[in-house]
Scaffold this motif. Structure first.
Motif, PDB file in Angstrom:
ATOM      1  N   ARG A  15       0.689  -1.197   0.034  1.00 47.91           N
ATOM      2  CA  ARG A  15       0.021  -0.224  -0.216  1.00 47.91           C
ATOM      3  C   ARG A  15       0.987   1.139   0.192  1.00 47.91           C
ATOM      4  O   ARG A  15       2.092   1.181   0.300  1.00 47.91           O
ATOM      5  CB  ARG A  15      -0.978  -0.072   1.187  1.00 47.91           C
ATOM      6  CG  ARG A  15      -1.901  -1.152   1.378  1.00 47.91           C
ATOM      7  CD  ARG A  15      -2.319  -1.188   2.694  1.00 47.91           C
ATOM      8  NE  ARG A  15      -1.434  -1.313   3.808  1.00 47.91           N
ATOM      9  CZ  ARG A  15      -1.522  -1.119   5.013  1.00 47.91           C
ATOM     10  NH1 ARG A  15      -2.863  -0.749   5.374  1.00 47.91           N
ATOM     11  NH2 ARG A  15      -0.553  -1.119   5.938  1.00 47.91           N
ATOM     12  N   MET A  16       0.207   2.346  -0.360  1.00 47.75           N
ATOM     13  CA  MET A  16       0.948   3.742  -0.113  1.00 47.75           C
ATOM     14  C   MET A  16       1.255   4.104   1.186  1.00 47.75           C
ATOM     15  O   MET A  16       2.310   4.422   1.258  1.00 47.75           O
ATOM     16  CB  MET A  16       0.205   4.685  -0.890  1.00 47.75           C
ATOM     17  CG  MET A  16       0.865   6.071  -1.159  1.00 47.75           C
ATOM     18  SD  MET A  16      -0.171   7.506  -1.943  1.00 47.75           S
ATOM     19  CE  MET A  16      -0.562   6.701  -3.621  1.00 47.75           C
ATOM     20  N   ASP A  17       0.606   3.481   2.077  1.00 48.14           N
ATOM     21  CA  ASP A  17       1.087   3.666   3.435  1.00 48.14           C
ATOM     22  C   ASP A  17       2.380   2.888   3.819  1.00 48.14           C
ATOM     23  O   ASP A  17       3.079   3.666   4.750  1.00 48.14           O
ATOM     24  CB  ASP A  17      -0.241   3.297   4.461  1.00 48.14           C
ATOM     25  CG  ASP A  17      -1.432   4.058   4.279  1.00 48.14           C
ATOM     26  OD1 ASP A  17      -1.042   5.331   4.018  1.00 48.14           O
ATOM     27  OD2 ASP A  17      -2.605   3.727   4.648  1.00 48.14           O
ATOM     28  N   ARG A  27       1.957   9.995   3.717  1.00 50.70           N
ATOM     29  CA  ARG A  27       1.150   9.445   2.545  1.00 50.70           C
ATOM     30  C   ARG A  27       0.964  10.454   1.381  1.00 50.70           C
ATOM     31  O   ARG A  27       0.999  10.091   0.221  1.00 50.70           O
ATOM     32  CB  ARG A  27      -0.256   8.785   2.946  1.00 50.70           C
ATOM     33  CG  ARG A  27      -0.881   7.618   1.979  1.00 50.70           C
ATOM     34  CD  ARG A  27      -2.342   7.231   2.714  1.00 50.70           C
ATOM     35  NE  ARG A  27      -2.595   6.394   1.480  1.00 50.70           N
ATOM     36  CZ  ARG A  27      -3.528   6.678   0.572  1.00 50.70           C
ATOM     37  NH1 ARG A  27      -3.698   7.872   0.125  1.00 50.70           N
ATOM     38  NH2 ARG A  27      -4.093   5.710  -0.355  1.00 50.70           N
ATOM     39  N   ALA A  28       0.580  11.738   1.846  1.00 49.55           N
ATOM     40  CA  ALA A  28       0.378  12.764   0.741  1.00 49.55           C
ATOM     41  C   ALA A  28       1.533  12.953   0.067  1.00 49.55           C
ATOM     42  O   ALA A  28       1.466  13.498  -1.268  1.00 49.55           O
ATOM     43  CB  ALA A  28      -0.434  13.899   1.587  1.00 49.55           C
ATOM     44  N   SER A  31       2.062  10.645  -2.432  1.00 46.78           N
ATOM     45  CA  SER A  31       1.246  10.613  -3.694  1.00 46.78           C
ATOM     46  C   SER A  31       1.572  11.789  -4.745  1.00 46.78           C
ATOM     47  O   SER A  31       1.654  11.667  -5.777  1.00 46.78           O
ATOM     48  CB  SER A  31      -0.128  11.092  -3.077  1.00 46.78           C
ATOM     49  OG  SER A  31      -1.140  11.326  -4.224  1.00 46.78           O
ATOM     50  N   ARG A  32       2.109  12.605  -3.951  1.00 46.03           N
ATOM     51  CA  ARG A  32       2.688  14.187  -4.788  1.00 46.03           C
ATOM     52  C   ARG A  32       3.988  13.753  -5.575  1.00 46.03           C
ATOM     53  O   ARG A  32       4.172  14.200  -6.781  1.00 46.03           O
ATOM     54  CB  ARG A  32       2.879  15.234  -3.684  1.00 46.03           C
ATOM     55  CG  ARG A  32       1.812  15.867  -3.348  1.00 46.03           C
ATOM     56  CD  ARG A  32       2.087  17.300  -2.953  1.00 46.03           C
ATOM     57  NE  ARG A  32       3.323  17.175  -1.534  1.00 46.03           N
ATOM     58  CZ  ARG A  32       2.852  16.997  -0.378  1.00 46.03           C
ATOM     59  NH1 ARG A  32       1.641  17.004  -0.091  1.00 46.03           N
ATOM     60  NH2 ARG A  32       3.956  17.092   0.532  1.00 46.03           N
ATOM     61  N   LEU A  34       4.707  10.385  -6.868  1.00 46.43           N
ATOM     62  CA  LEU A  34       4.354   9.611  -7.853  1.00 46.43           C
ATOM     63  C   LEU A  34       3.656  10.391  -8.906  1.00 46.43           C
ATOM     64  O   LEU A  34       3.617   9.915  -9.922  1.00 46.43           O
ATOM     65  CB  LEU A  34       3.552   8.473  -7.268  1.00 46.43           C
ATOM     66  CG  LEU A  34       4.248   7.487  -6.293  1.00 46.43           C
ATOM     67  CD1 LEU A  34       3.433   6.257  -5.690  1.00 46.43           C
ATOM     68  CD2 LEU A  34       5.469   7.157  -6.933  1.00 46.43           C
ATOM     69  N   VAL A  35       2.693  11.350  -8.580  1.00 43.67           N
ATOM     70  CA  VAL A  35       2.189  12.271  -9.506  1.00 43.67           C
ATOM     71  C   VAL A  35       3.107  12.968 -10.263  1.00 43.67           C
ATOM     72  O   VAL A  35       2.797  13.326 -11.662  1.00 43.67           O
ATOM     73  CB  VAL A  35       0.716  12.920  -9.013  1.00 43.67           C
ATOM     74  CG1 VAL A  35       0.447  13.748  -9.883  1.00 43.67           C
ATOM     75  CG2 VAL A  35      -0.222  11.671  -8.427  1.00 43.67           C
ATOM     76  N   PRO A  59       1.227   1.441  -8.201  1.00 44.68           N
ATOM     77  CA  PRO A  59      -0.054   2.352  -7.869  1.00 44.68           C
ATOM     78  C   PRO A  59      -1.256   1.466  -8.438  1.00 44.68           C
ATOM     79  O   PRO A  59      -1.246   1.062  -9.508  1.00 44.68           O
ATOM     80  CB  PRO A  59       0.317   3.543  -8.629  1.00 44.68           C
ATOM     81  CG  PRO A  59       1.506   3.620  -8.801  1.00 44.68           C
ATOM     82  CD  PRO A  59       2.051   2.188  -8.920  1.00 44.68           C
ATOM     83  N   ARG A  64      -7.519   4.772  -7.625  1.00 46.43           N
ATOM     84  CA  ARG A  64      -7.162   6.238  -7.354  1.00 46.43           C
ATOM     85  C   ARG A  64      -8.289   6.918  -8.349  1.00 46.43           C
ATOM     86  O   ARG A  64      -8.710   7.872  -7.693  1.00 46.43           O
ATOM     87  CB  ARG A  64      -5.686   6.512  -7.859  1.00 46.43           C
ATOM     88  CG  ARG A  64      -5.428   7.906  -7.606  1.00 46.43           C
ATOM     89  CD  ARG A  64      -3.957   8.302  -7.554  1.00 46.43           C
ATOM     90  NE  ARG A  64      -3.689   8.480  -8.827  1.00 46.43           N
ATOM     91  CZ  ARG A  64      -2.296   8.709  -9.748  1.00 46.43           C
ATOM     92  NH1 ARG A  64      -1.302   8.615  -8.470  1.00 46.43           N
ATOM     93  NH2 ARG A  64      -2.172   8.941 -10.794  1.00 46.43           N
ATOM     94  N   THR A  68     -11.152   9.518  -6.582  1.00 49.31           N
ATOM     95  CA  THR A  68     -11.071  10.859  -6.983  1.00 49.31           C
ATOM     96  C   THR A  68     -12.119  11.435  -7.964  1.00 49.31           C
ATOM     97  O   THR A  68     -12.138  12.524  -8.283  1.00 49.31           O
ATOM     98  CB  THR A  68      -9.645  11.439  -7.201  1.00 49.31           C
ATOM     99  OG1 THR A  68      -9.392  10.938  -8.707  1.00 49.31           O
ATOM    100  CG2 THR A  68      -8.640  11.151  -6.235  1.00 49.31           C
TER     101      THR A  68
END
Length: 346
Positions: A15-17, A27-28, A31-32, A34-35, A59, A64, A68
């Protein structure tokens, strides 16, 4: 919180966690990174990517997108990367997608497959819940895309698009065919074979061939249209054209892409025909490596400009679906070559 036990984590269940915990960031922040936006410091990016590699994190793009209600995943339906023009377009679209902060996933049906198989590949892309769709194939028809236009923005890339609901960033095939025909007429040919691919095989090649023939006839030149209606081959029609040359019924042969022109050059050599002494030859697309060494007279389509513009348009449509639909056309540039010369004396 204890760090994850790497040995017990299966890569597709990471997981991302777990990545955040190993990298010692939020975690944020993961996400930033990877995006790819907003900016994150080089040191933090390195920590996150090291953790991603160590854990084998992948991912979950569908999750995702559903969470979103949006997606930065772009689908590309691509025809045949064996053709250098499609291969270059693929590379340029990938580069343009990265520059736009988008992620590209490509479906490439087998090169010998027809429209039904391309539709199956299209459905696979849409099943990934892509946020936008690029269609770069001369096989699938606009009517096949109609059921999906309300769900996802669609941009036709390269192929000429006439549908009022589909944005087109296309090669100007009518102009391209006319440019090539003018070049053949200018050196004095009065009888020309034109390979015209069936529209079911390739709408782009069909448009090019039809345009070449019409322009030549406008110059008062005799045209012999040679049909090519089979999938998965560049050899169709070549024996017929060799026969026309041997019978002195034509002095030039025009092909709707370079792959077909090169295939004919092989047939001409096998038949002991001299190019351009017995027959002049032109292709179209100009994207292959080493064409200058072959001396093939062709037309260079603006692959880079079309790819960049298509991604720009799609990114705008993904942000604002109300933007007006346009059909943009980009002509190519004639590339002289030693395969085009004045006709032999009669």
């Amino acid at each position: 919180m204890a760090e994850p036990d790497h040995a017990t984590l299966e890569p597709l269940k990471v997981r991302m966690d777990d990545v955040a915990l190993l990298a010692r960031v939020s975690r944020a922040t993961v996400s930033r990174v990877l995006v790819g936006h907003p900016p994150v410091s080089a040191a933090t990016r390195e920590k996150v990517f090291n953790a991603v590699r160590e854990l084998g994190y992948v991912p979950n793009m569908m999750a995702r997108g559903l969470a979103t209600r949006s997606s930065d995943l772009v689908g590309l339906l691509l025809r045949d990367p064996r053709n250098p023009a499609y291969g270059l377009l693929h590379s340029q679209i990938q580069s343009a997608a990265s520059a736009q902060g988008l992620q590209l996933v490509t479906a490439v049906p087998h090169w010998a497959e027809a429209a039904e198989d391309e539709l199956a590949a299209l459905r696979r892309l849409l099943g990934l819940r892509v946020g936008g769709l690029l269609v770069s194939t001369g096989v699938i028809k606009a009517r096949d895309l109609e059921p999906f236009l309300e769900s996802v923005p669609v941009v036709s890339v390269g192929r000429v698009e006439d549908h009022p609901g589909i944005y087109g960033v296309s090669y100007d095939e009518d102009t391209n065919g006319a440019i090539l025909a003018d070049a053949v007429a200018a050196v004095g040919h009065r009888a020309v074979a034109v390979l015209v691919t069936g529209s079911a095989v390739s709408t782009a090649e069909n448009r090019r061939g039809t345009s070449m023939a019409a322009r030549l006839e406008g110059h008062g030149i005799q045209v012999v249209r040679v049909a090519a209606d089979k999938f998965g081959t560049t050899d169709e029609g070549n024996e017929d054209i060799v026969g026309l040359v041997q019978e002195r019924r034509v002095t030039a042969a025009m092909f709707p892409n370079d792959a077909r022109a090169v295939a004919f050059l092989r047939h001409a050599r096998a038949a002991s025909l001299d190019v351009p002494g017995d027959v002049s030859v032109t292709g179209c697309d100009g994207a292959g490596l080493g064409l200058d060494l072959l001396g093939l007279a062709t037309l260079r389509i603006p692959v880079e400009a079309v790819a960049s513009r298509a991604l720009e348009v799609l990114a705008d449509l993904m942000r604002d679906r109300s933007a007006p639909v346009r059909h943009e056309l980009y002509p190519g540039v004639f590339v002289p070559g030693s395969t085009l010369a004045p006709p032999p004396p009669r």
